[in-house]
Scaffold this motif. Structure first.
Motif, short mmCIF file in Angstrom:
data_model
loop_
_atom_site.label_atom_id
_atom_site.label_comp_id
_atom_site.label_asym_id
_atom_site.label_seq_id
_atom_site.Cartn_x
_atom_site.Cartn_y
_atom_site.Cartn_z
N LYS A 196 0.84 -1.20 0.00
CA LYS A 196 0.00 0.00 0.00
C LYS A 196 0.87 1.25 0.00
O LYS A 196 0.61 2.21 -0.74
CB LYS A 196 -0.91 0.02 1.23
CG LYS A 196 -2.12 -0.84 1.15
CD LYS A 196 -2.93 -0.66 2.43
CE LYS A 196 -4.13 -1.53 2.48
NZ LYS A 196 -4.90 -1.35 3.73
N LYS A 197 1.91 1.24 0.82
CA LYS A 197 2.81 2.39 0.90
C LYS A 197 3.51 2.62 -0.43
O LYS A 197 3.58 3.74 -0.92
CB LYS A 197 3.83 2.16 2.01
CG LYS A 197 4.76 3.31 2.24
CD LYS A 197 5.71 3.03 3.39
CE LYS A 197 6.66 4.21 3.57
NZ LYS A 197 7.59 3.97 4.68
N ARG A 198 4.03 1.55 -1.03
CA ARG A 198 4.72 1.68 -2.31
C ARG A 198 3.78 2.12 -3.42
O ARG A 198 4.16 2.92 -4.28
CB ARG A 198 5.36 0.35 -2.70
CG ARG A 198 6.51 -0.05 -1.83
CD ARG A 198 7.06 -1.38 -2.26
NE ARG A 198 7.92 -1.95 -1.23
CZ ARG A 198 8.09 -3.24 -1.06
NH1 ARG A 198 7.48 -4.11 -1.84
NH2 ARG A 198 8.88 -3.69 -0.11
N SER A 247 1.15 3.98 -3.09
CA SER A 247 0.77 5.38 -2.91
C SER A 247 1.79 6.36 -3.48
O SER A 247 1.46 7.50 -3.77
CB SER A 247 0.54 5.68 -1.43
OG SER A 247 1.76 5.67 -0.71
N CYS A 248 3.02 5.92 -3.64
CA CYS A 248 4.05 6.83 -4.17
C CYS A 248 4.66 6.31 -5.47
O CYS A 248 5.78 6.68 -5.83
CB CYS A 248 5.13 7.09 -3.12
SG CYS A 248 5.99 5.64 -2.55
N LEU A 249 3.92 5.49 -6.19
CA LEU A 249 4.38 5.00 -7.49
C LEU A 249 4.50 6.17 -8.46
O LEU A 249 3.57 6.98 -8.57
CB LEU A 249 3.37 3.96 -8.04
CG LEU A 249 3.77 3.23 -9.30
CD1 LEU A 249 4.91 2.25 -9.00
CD2 LEU A 249 2.58 2.46 -9.85
N PRO A 250 5.61 6.30 -9.15
CA PRO A 250 5.79 7.43 -10.07
C PRO A 250 4.75 7.41 -11.20
O PRO A 250 4.32 6.34 -11.63
CB PRO A 250 7.19 7.23 -10.63
CG PRO A 250 7.86 6.27 -9.73
CD PRO A 250 6.79 5.45 -9.10
N ASP A 251 4.39 8.59 -11.64
CA ASP A 251 3.49 8.69 -12.78
C ASP A 251 4.17 8.10 -14.01
O ASP A 251 5.39 8.15 -14.16
CB ASP A 251 3.13 10.15 -13.07
CG ASP A 251 2.18 10.72 -12.03
OD1 ASP A 251 1.43 9.93 -11.41
OD2 ASP A 251 2.20 11.94 -11.82
N LYS A 267 -5.07 -1.71 -5.89
CA LYS A 267 -5.47 -0.86 -4.78
C LYS A 267 -6.69 -1.43 -4.05
O LYS A 267 -6.73 -1.46 -2.82
CB LYS A 267 -5.78 0.55 -5.30
CG LYS A 267 -6.08 1.56 -4.24
CD LYS A 267 -6.30 2.93 -4.85
CE LYS A 267 -6.58 3.97 -3.81
NZ LYS A 267 -6.77 5.30 -4.42
#
Length: 115
Positions: free
Chosen positions: A76-78, A80-84, A103
């Motif tokens: 979940k943490k990874r 949430s900050c996955l690059p566009d 998700k």
């Protein structure tokens, strides 16, 4: 690895009446490795996970629910900050839908306590 998992593994072994030596033999390992598993010093390999599930007659999730919860939280943490992505191409066409499905899967609590 947390103490809860190690205690659960030790309890399952004792409940079944196995010694650490028995488990070492069944897992084709050493008694010290079984001890390390039960103390939470090491994590079981995929092969050991399958064998432990078969030996104790328990599903993966019931035996490793705590580990599943830990991995779910990290994913979940990874996520949430996955690059566009930037520019979409033919081979990334399904990415948005796949990320949304991931998700949703991560948001669902596990049936056997692996929240």
């Amino acid at each position: 690895m947390t103490t809860e998992f190690a205690l659960d593994l030790r309890l399952a072994r004792r409940k079944a009446g196995y010694t650490q030596g028995d488990m070492a033999h069944l897992l084709a390992s050493h008694q010290s490795a079984v001890s390390d598993l039960e103390l939470g010093k090491i994590r079981p390999s995929l092969e050991q996970i399958i064998e432990l599930s078969l030996i104790y007659g328990r599903s993966f999730e019931s035996l490793f629910g705590e580990l599943m919860a830990e991995r779910r939280k990290l994913l979940k943490k990874r996520l949430s900050c996955l690059p566009d992505l930037g520019k979409q191409t033919a081979h990334t066409f399904n990415r948005p839908a796949s990320l949304e499905r991931l998700k949703r899967r991560l948001a669902k609590p596990s049936k056997n306590g692996g929240a």
